[in-house]
Design an enzyme around this catalytic site. Structure first.
Site, PDB file in Angstrom:
ATOM      1  N   GLY A 230       0.837  -0.977  -0.090  1.00 20.27           N
ATOM      2  CA  GLY A 230       0.059   0.011  -0.014  1.00 20.27           C
ATOM      3  C   GLY A 230       0.900   1.182  -0.083  1.00 20.27           C
TER       4      GLY A 230
ATOM      5  N   GLN B 173       7.041  -9.931   8.221  1.00 21.81           N
ATOM      6  CA  GLN B 173       8.140  -9.377   7.477  1.00 21.81           C
ATOM      7  C   GLN B 173       8.570  -8.141   8.539  1.00 21.81           C
ATOM      8  OE1 GLN B 173       6.288  -8.524   3.635  1.00 21.81           O
ATOM      9  NE2 GLN B 173       7.684  -6.800   3.698  1.00 21.81           N
TER      10      GLN B 173
ATOM     11  N   HIS C 143       5.419   1.979  -7.589  1.00 23.69           N
ATOM     12  CA  HIS C 143       4.277   1.018  -7.664  1.00 23.69           C
ATOM     13  C   HIS C 143       3.551   1.130  -9.200  1.00 23.69           C
ATOM     14  CE1 HIS C 143       4.468   1.410  -3.351  1.00 23.69           C
ATOM     15  NE2 HIS C 143       4.752   0.132  -3.299  1.00 23.69           N
TER      16      HIS C 143
ATOM     17  N   VAL D 242      12.346   3.841  -9.688  1.00 25.85           N
ATOM     18  CA  VAL D 242      11.741   5.030 -10.011  1.00 25.85           C
ATOM     19  C   VAL D 242      12.200   6.124  -9.156  1.00 25.85           C
ATOM     20  CG1 VAL D 242       9.701   6.308 -10.451  1.00 25.85           C
ATOM     21  CG2 VAL D 242       9.645   3.815 -11.213  1.00 25.85           C
TER      22      VAL D 242
ATOM     23  N   HIS E 156       2.912   4.760  -4.891  1.00 30.05           N
ATOM     24  CA  HIS E 156       3.359   5.853  -5.463  1.00 30.05           C
ATOM     25  C   HIS E 156       3.800   5.567  -6.959  1.00 30.05           C
ATOM     26  CE1 HIS E 156       7.100   3.615  -4.781  1.00 30.05           C
ATOM     27  NE2 HIS E 156       6.968   3.673  -3.236  1.00 30.05           N
TER      28      HIS E 156
ATOM     29  N   GLN F 149      15.274  -8.462  -2.085  1.00 30.53           N
ATOM     30  CA  GLN F 149      14.119  -9.136  -1.963  1.00 30.53           C
ATOM     31  C   GLN F 149      13.916  -9.627  -3.671  1.00 30.53           C
ATOM     32  OE1 GLN F 149      10.404  -7.199  -0.597  1.00 30.53           O
ATOM     33  NE2 GLN F 149      10.028  -6.708  -2.564  1.00 30.53           N
TER      34      GLN F 149
ATOM     35  N   LEU G  50      12.121   6.732  -5.079  1.00 30.39           N
ATOM     36  CA  LEU G  50      10.728   6.693  -4.190  1.00 30.39           C
ATOM     37  C   LEU G  50      10.488   5.507  -3.383  1.00 30.39           C
ATOM     38  CD1 LEU G  50       8.013   7.635  -7.343  1.00 30.39           C
ATOM     39  CD2 LEU G  50       9.756   8.965  -5.757  1.00 30.39           C
ATOM     40  N   SER G  51       9.901   5.745  -2.282  1.00 29.34           N
ATOM     41  CA  SER G  51       9.562   4.705  -1.299  1.00 29.34           C
ATOM     42  C   SER G  51       8.462   5.331  -0.581  1.00 29.34           C
ATOM     43  CB  SER G  51      10.788   4.638  -0.270  1.00 29.34           C
ATOM     44  OG  SER G  51      10.245   3.913   0.773  1.00 29.34           O
TER      45      SER G  51
ATOM     46  N   ASP H 250      14.228  -3.033  -4.354  1.00 29.88           N
ATOM     47  CA  ASP H 250      14.434  -3.650  -3.156  1.00 29.88           C
ATOM     48  C   ASP H 250      15.178  -4.952  -3.743  1.00 29.88           C
ATOM     49  OD1 ASP H 250      12.639  -2.616  -0.889  1.00 29.88           O
ATOM     50  OD2 ASP H 250      11.312  -2.506  -2.790  1.00 29.88           O
TER      51      ASP H 250
HETATM   52  P1  AMP Z   1       6.332  -2.166  -1.195  1.00 32.57           P
HETATM   53  O1  AMP Z   1       5.040  -1.639  -1.224  1.00 32.57           O
HETATM   54  O2  AMP Z   1       7.337  -1.183  -0.549  1.00 32.57           O
HETATM   55  O3  AMP Z   1       6.561  -3.518  -0.627  1.00 32.57           O
HETATM   56  O4  AMP Z   1       6.868  -2.310  -2.563  1.00 32.57           O
HETATM   57  C1  AMP Z   1       6.197  -3.219  -3.657  1.00 32.57           C
HETATM   58  C2  AMP Z   1       6.877  -3.159  -4.778  1.00 32.57           C
HETATM   59  O5  AMP Z   1       6.916  -2.031  -5.332  1.00 32.57           O
HETATM   60  C3  AMP Z   1       8.122  -3.967  -4.634  1.00 32.57           C
HETATM   61  O6  AMP Z   1       8.316  -4.785  -5.879  1.00 32.57           O
HETATM   62  C4  AMP Z   1       8.972  -2.675  -4.683  1.00 32.57           C
HETATM   63  O7  AMP Z   1      10.426  -3.248  -5.086  1.00 32.57           O
HETATM   64  C5  AMP Z   1       8.456  -1.786  -5.661  1.00 32.57           C
HETATM   65  N1  AMP Z   1       9.000  -0.632  -5.499  1.00 32.57           N
HETATM   66  C6  AMP Z   1       8.909   0.242  -4.353  1.00 32.57           C
HETATM   67  N2  AMP Z   1       9.580   1.264  -4.565  1.00 32.57           N
HETATM   68  C7  AMP Z   1       9.968   1.376  -5.757  1.00 32.57           C
HETATM   69  C8  AMP Z   1      10.527   2.300  -6.766  1.00 32.57           C
HETATM   70  N3  AMP Z   1      11.128   3.487  -6.371  1.00 32.57           N
HETATM   71  N4  AMP Z   1      10.938   1.849  -8.130  1.00 32.57           N
HETATM   72  C9  AMP Z   1      10.588   0.645  -8.477  1.00 32.57           C
HETATM   73  N5  AMP Z   1       9.805  -0.292  -7.782  1.00 32.57           N
HETATM   74  C10 AMP Z   1       9.357   0.249  -6.673  1.00 32.57           C
END
Ligand code: AMP
Length: 319
Positions: free
Chosen positions: A38, A68, A44, A184, A41, A161, A192-193, A158
């Site tokens: 969730g 996790q 995603h 991204v 951004h 992962q 982005l995070s 990640d």
């Molecule tokens: P998360 O919601 O943080 O668990 O991320 C879900 C998925 O989105 C994972 O596969 C992440 O690696 C990917 N993701 C998160 N941030 C980015 C980003 N800045 N650029 C590309 N993929 C991302």
């Protein structure tokens, strides 16, 4: 079934039976899944768009997986933005959103049987977050079974992962193609995070040292591993407010430090705390002549058993 849908609203499933019903509507074959926690951004969205380009149907899962998170981690304060997440899924033309609660995924409580990430799960992020990757792989395995997806998309952001999910799919014969999507970034380089929401304006300024260090390291890639590490470290020492946990240049399949003679694809990865927030970032680099930053690793990069020594046998990896 080969029908295509012109959907303006994604199907939404919150329970297993709703998922089964929605999944039956999509039919079999050409189904992609994008797994998220969730707080969606543009990172995603990039995964979703890539999945849409490749697959007949796209499922997004939004699940904050307690398995996790460690006892002292940020599960309770993790951002929850379901309305805006749904708006993004709608905008990106997602077919089905799976939005379970923990009791839907773990109806009998924490599972006694889990996927073990093995030795690669104990280094880097796994060293800082014991059990984290067992929790990730366990939920990824369950979500692959539950969604029945043929394709699964993960961000290079990640990296560990992604490497572990690829290994799990291979080692445990999951019938899924794992696809990597480049990181991204904001215009100034910050990856982005969802956790960037925690950063104050001055934290955000400090956090830029991570991507700057990676860029400096990648720019030194033609000169070999120690030049990469030196260039990256030089940026980080100039930013005392970032508490660096690790900065490594490692092989993409063994996650061990690459030796000085190594030439080829390697992962330059960094993790650190800025303010109260732990951030990670990485860049795949090609070390050696013509080297530099890569968007993602080549298919072969994560498949071999580590770097071969100049004499052709597998050499010691410690520097
Ligand atoms: P998360 O919601 O943080 O668990 O991320 C879900 C998925 O989105 C994972 O596969 C992440 O690696 C990917 N993701 C998160 N941030 C980015 C980003 N800045 N650029 C590309 N993929 C991302």
């Amino acid at each position: 079934m080969t029908e295509t849908f012109d959907r303006t609203e994604p199907l939404v499933a919150r329970t297993r039976s709703e998922l089964t019903a929605a999944r039956a509507e999509l039919g079999d074959g050409g189904v992609a899944v994008v797994m998220t926690m969730g707080a969606l951004h543009e990172g995603h969205s990039a995964l979703i768009r890539r999945a849409r380009a490749d697959a007949r149907h796209v499922i997004v899962t939004i699940f904050l997986n307690p398995l996790q998170f460690g006892p002292r981690e940020d599960l309770s304060r993790y951002p929850r933005t379901v309305d805006s997440d749904m708006a993004i899924c709608r905008r990106e033309g997602v077919d089905l959103v799976f939005l379970p609660t923990p009791d839907v995924i773990y109806p009998e409580g924490d599972p006694g049987v889990r996927v073990s990430a093995g030795p690669l799960g104990n280094v880097l992020e796994g060293q800082a977050r014991p059990g984290h990757f067992d929790g990730v792989l366990t939920v990824v395995g369950k979500l692959l079974h539950l969604t029945g997806a043929d394709l699964a998309y993960y961000g290079q952001k990640d990296a560990q992962q992604l490497i572990l999910i690829r290994r799990m799919a291979r080692d445990l014969d999951f019938p899924v193609d794992v696809v990597a999507v480049p990181t991204v970034r904001e215009a100034d380089g910050l990856a982005l995070s969802s956790r960037n929401m925690y950063l104050t304006a001055s934290d955000r300024e400090t956090a830029l040292c991570l991507s700057r260090a990676l860029a400096a390291g990648a720019a030194a890639a033609t000169e070999g591993p120690s030049a990469v590490r030196r260039a990256a470290r030089a940026v980080l020492v100039g930013e005392p407010l970032a508490l660096i946990d690790y900065l490594v240049l490692v092989h993409p399949s063994t996650l061990e430090d690459v030796p000085e003679w190594y030439r080829g694809e390697a992962l330059l990865a960094v993790a650190g705390r800025v303010g109260t927030t732990r951030l990670i970032d990485n860049v795949p680099v090609n070390v050696g002549p013509g080297g530099g930053a890569l968007e993602i690793f080549s298919d072969a990069a994560g498949r071999d058993d580590g770097p071969s020594s100049p004499t052709g046998s597998t050499g010691p990896l410690a520097l």
